[in-house]
Scaffold this motif. Structure first.
Motif, short mmCIF file in Angstrom:
data_model
loop_
_atom_site.label_atom_id
_atom_site.label_comp_id
_atom_site.label_asym_id
_atom_site.label_seq_id
_atom_site.Cartn_x
_atom_site.Cartn_y
_atom_site.Cartn_z
N HIS A 1 47.14 -53.51 37.39
CA HIS A 1 46.64 -54.29 36.24
C HIS A 1 47.66 -54.38 35.10
N GLU A 2 48.93 -54.33 35.43
CA GLU A 2 50.01 -54.23 34.45
C GLU A 2 49.85 -55.15 33.25
N SER A 3 49.58 -56.42 33.48
CA SER A 3 49.56 -57.38 32.38
C SER A 3 48.32 -57.24 31.49
N ASP A 4 47.33 -56.47 31.94
CA ASP A 4 46.09 -56.32 31.18
C ASP A 4 45.98 -55.00 30.44
N LEU A 5 47.05 -54.20 30.44
CA LEU A 5 46.97 -52.85 29.89
C LEU A 5 47.94 -52.61 28.75
N GLN A 6 47.53 -51.74 27.83
CA GLN A 6 48.44 -51.15 26.85
C GLN A 6 48.77 -49.75 27.36
N VAL A 7 50.00 -49.32 27.16
CA VAL A 7 50.43 -47.99 27.58
C VAL A 7 50.86 -47.21 26.34
N ALA A 8 50.16 -46.11 26.07
CA ALA A 8 50.51 -45.28 24.91
C ALA A 8 51.85 -44.60 25.14
N LEU A 9 52.61 -44.48 24.07
CA LEU A 9 53.88 -43.76 24.15
C LEU A 9 53.63 -42.31 24.52
N PHE B 1 43.68 -48.65 19.73
CA PHE B 1 42.44 -48.20 20.38
C PHE B 1 41.29 -48.89 19.64
N THR B 2 40.58 -49.76 20.34
CA THR B 2 39.49 -50.51 19.75
C THR B 2 38.17 -50.02 20.32
N PRO B 3 37.21 -49.69 19.46
CA PRO B 3 35.91 -49.24 19.97
C PRO B 3 35.34 -50.24 20.98
N GLY B 4 34.83 -49.69 22.08
CA GLY B 4 34.25 -50.52 23.13
C GLY B 4 35.22 -50.88 24.23
N GLU B 5 36.53 -50.80 23.98
CA GLU B 5 37.50 -50.98 25.06
C GLU B 5 37.51 -49.70 25.88
N TYR B 6 38.34 -49.65 26.92
CA TYR B 6 38.33 -48.52 27.84
C TYR B 6 39.67 -47.81 27.85
N VAL B 7 39.60 -46.49 27.88
CA VAL B 7 40.80 -45.67 27.95
C VAL B 7 40.78 -44.90 29.27
N TYR B 8 41.96 -44.77 29.87
CA TYR B 8 42.16 -44.04 31.12
C TYR B 8 43.30 -43.06 30.87
N ALA B 9 43.07 -41.78 31.14
CA ALA B 9 44.08 -40.77 30.85
C ALA B 9 44.22 -39.81 32.03
N ASP B 10 45.45 -39.43 32.30
CA ASP B 10 45.72 -38.39 33.30
C ASP B 10 47.03 -37.72 32.93
N PHE C 1 40.50 -38.39 32.89
CA PHE C 1 39.23 -38.82 32.31
C PHE C 1 39.35 -40.26 31.84
N PHE C 2 38.21 -40.90 31.73
CA PHE C 2 38.19 -42.29 31.27
C PHE C 2 36.82 -42.58 30.68
N GLY C 3 36.76 -43.66 29.91
CA GLY C 3 35.49 -44.11 29.36
C GLY C 3 35.69 -45.07 28.23
N PRO C 4 34.59 -45.60 27.71
CA PRO C 4 34.66 -46.49 26.55
C PRO C 4 35.17 -45.72 25.33
N VAL C 5 35.91 -46.42 24.50
CA VAL C 5 36.53 -45.84 23.31
C VAL C 5 35.54 -45.79 22.15
N ILE D 1 45.06 -48.29 27.97
CA ILE D 1 43.92 -48.92 27.31
C ILE D 1 43.73 -50.29 27.92
N SER D 2 42.47 -50.60 28.23
CA SER D 2 42.11 -51.90 28.82
C SER D 2 40.97 -52.50 28.02
N MET D 3 40.96 -53.83 27.90
CA MET D 3 39.88 -54.50 27.21
C MET D 3 38.60 -54.47 28.03
N VAL D 4 38.70 -54.32 29.35
CA VAL D 4 37.54 -54.30 30.24
C VAL D 4 37.60 -53.08 31.15
N SER D 5 36.46 -52.73 31.70
CA SER D 5 36.41 -51.62 32.63
C SER D 5 37.16 -51.99 33.91
N LEU D 6 37.94 -51.06 34.42
CA LEU D 6 38.70 -51.32 35.64
C LEU D 6 37.95 -50.84 36.88
#
Length: 159
Positions: free
Chosen positions: A12-20, A138-147, A32-36, A153-158
């Motif tokens: 999903h490269e083009s649909d994601l933000q990647v935190a530094l 990080f926008t409330p309601g978007e989704y974060v995925y961490a490992d 872990f993952f879930g809505p922000v 960060i994604s605007m939609v659930s993956l």
């Protein structure tokens, strides 16, 4: 559910933000993952406590602590509260404390570092507003995925 941020990025490269990079893992749950849900504050964790008292329903609390390293914004009691109330994880742009105890709590916790000093309690800050740090928003309601590899960060659930 198992996932890898590297695999999600490849798919999903083009649909994601990647935190530094720069965050360390502290909780027993490394993926872990879930809505922000967000809080923005500075050296005052009052809003963190009130947020984690709510049912988490699998959300991830993202704390914009202004990257302050002068005090901790989450300790073992708040990490346990988050676990009890079914939060998936906590991401802190700042410090935590009680790292050895948090390592045994089944919750995802990422932070910049540790500091034994507790924060002040002035009930200041903002809740559920977009926060910007580590090169992402990080926008409330978007989704974060961490490992272990990082944070996406994604605007939609993956899933």
């Amino acid at each position: 559910m198992t996932f890898s941020t590297a695999d999600l990025y490849d798919q999903h490269e083009s649909d994601l933000q990647v935190a530094l990079p720069g965050f360390r893992d502290y909780g027993a749950r490394k993926r872990f993952f879930g809505p922000v849900s967000t809080v923005r504050l500075f050296e005052d964790n009052s809003l963190v406590s009130s947020a984690l008292e709510e049912p988490g329903n699998g959300r991830v609390l993202v704390i914009d602590g202004g990257e302050s390293m002068r005090c901790a914004l989450v300790g073992d009691r708040l990490a346990q509260l988050a676990n009890t109330n079914r939060w998936a994880g906590i991401i802190v742009s700042g410090c935590i404390r009680d790292a050895a105890v948090i390592a045994g709590i089944d919750i995802g916790v990422k932070a910049l570092g540790t500091n034994p000093r507790k924060s002040v309690k002035r009930n200041s800050g903002e809740r559920d507003v977009p926060v910007i740090f580590s090169g992402v928003t990080f926008t409330p309601g978007e989704y974060v995925y961490a490992d272990e590899d990082g944070i996406l960060i994604s605007m939609v659930s993956l899933f």
